[in-house]
Motif scaffolding. Sequence first.
Motif, mmCIF file in Angstrom:
data_model
loop_
_atom_site.group_PDB
_atom_site.id
_atom_site.type_symbol
_atom_site.label_atom_id
_atom_site.label_comp_id
_atom_site.label_asym_id
_atom_site.label_seq_id
_atom_site.Cartn_x
_atom_site.Cartn_y
_atom_site.Cartn_z
ATOM 1 N N THR A 55 -37.503 24.737 -13.406
ATOM 2 C CA THR A 55 -37.522 25.811 -11.924
ATOM 3 C C THR A 55 -36.591 25.582 -11.035
ATOM 4 O O THR A 55 -36.047 27.144 -11.090
ATOM 5 N N PHE A 99 -41.051 28.907 -20.356
ATOM 6 C CA PHE A 99 -41.337 29.822 -18.436
ATOM 7 C C PHE A 99 -42.506 30.458 -18.753
ATOM 8 O O PHE A 99 -43.252 29.417 -17.656
ATOM 9 N N ILE A 154 -44.614 26.905 -17.712
ATOM 10 C CA ILE A 154 -44.831 27.054 -15.394
ATOM 11 C C ILE A 154 -45.568 27.828 -15.004
ATOM 12 O O ILE A 154 -45.415 26.838 -13.801
ATOM 13 N N VAL A 155 -44.825 28.753 -15.866
ATOM 14 C CA VAL A 155 -46.789 29.701 -14.732
ATOM 15 C C VAL A 155 -47.864 29.740 -14.621
ATOM 16 O O VAL A 155 -48.456 28.925 -14.177
ATOM 17 N N TYR A 213 -48.378 26.276 -12.789
ATOM 18 C CA TYR A 213 -48.512 26.570 -10.881
ATOM 19 C C TYR A 213 -49.307 27.444 -10.609
ATOM 20 O O TYR A 213 -49.945 26.807 -9.290
ATOM 21 N N LEU A 240 -41.030 30.131 -7.755
ATOM 22 C CA LEU A 240 -41.108 31.373 -9.515
ATOM 23 C C LEU A 240 -41.703 32.432 -8.835
ATOM 24 O O LEU A 240 -41.107 33.187 -9.856
ATOM 25 N N TYR A 241 -42.268 33.315 -7.611
ATOM 26 C CA TYR A 241 -42.613 34.821 -7.869
ATOM 27 C C TYR A 241 -40.507 35.370 -7.618
ATOM 28 O O TYR A 241 -40.516 36.533 -7.928
ATOM 29 N N GLN A 282 -46.526 36.102 -15.607
ATOM 30 C CA GLN A 282 -47.010 35.509 -14.994
ATOM 31 C C GLN A 282 -48.172 36.102 -14.584
ATOM 32 O O GLN A 282 -49.258 35.726 -13.873
#
Length: 207
Positions: free
Chosen positions: A25, A63, A66-67, A70, A110-111, A128
């Motif tokens: 990240t 990734f 990670i999404v 979160y 993240l955004y 996302q």
Amino acid sequence: MTTEPSSYHRRVAEQKRAAIMEAATELFLETGYDGTSLARIAESAGVSRATLFKQFSTKAALFDAIVTDYWRPTEGGGHPEPAPGDLRAGLTAIGNGYVDLLTRPGMVSLYRIVIAEAPRFPELGRAQFDLGKMPYFSSVRRYLEAERDAGTARFDDADTAATQFLGMIADYVLWPRMLLVDWSPSRASMERAVAEAVATMEARYGA
């Protein structure tokens, strides 16, 4: 002889996975998705390349993880779906939970990664949307449908109602943070934003 990993080895694997995701990240934000290699992530996380590839075979898979992480609520597990019967109480619980989610460390980062890299890597935006936003949105839609079935709400389109509610909150809590580095509303002001969103929903859809 059992082949199952011991609790110690599972704990070590979880710690390494967390270190990899944290390092990834930070590097994605610093150098972009394209500019970050798995080898550099492994080095930054303090793990071997073999360990990283055992956890994540591709950068896209990392990734995606990670999404998903979160967007997972921090307490209680699952997505928030209060029992129907009290529209105000249910929406207030969901709204405050959404605030907790949007303000957790790293969500804005993240955004920013997604927005910066989506033109070249549209799969980041899709991750996302499909792995993060949509599962959460669907849980809110299901709750509203349950309130409608219970006779405490009236609406024709649950998607529209859920979009309106979450949008009213995100417009105050999240989106200013994307442009204003010093935007840091107090908890009380965010709770007021939730209360106003709930009052608007009650006025529009309450039975």
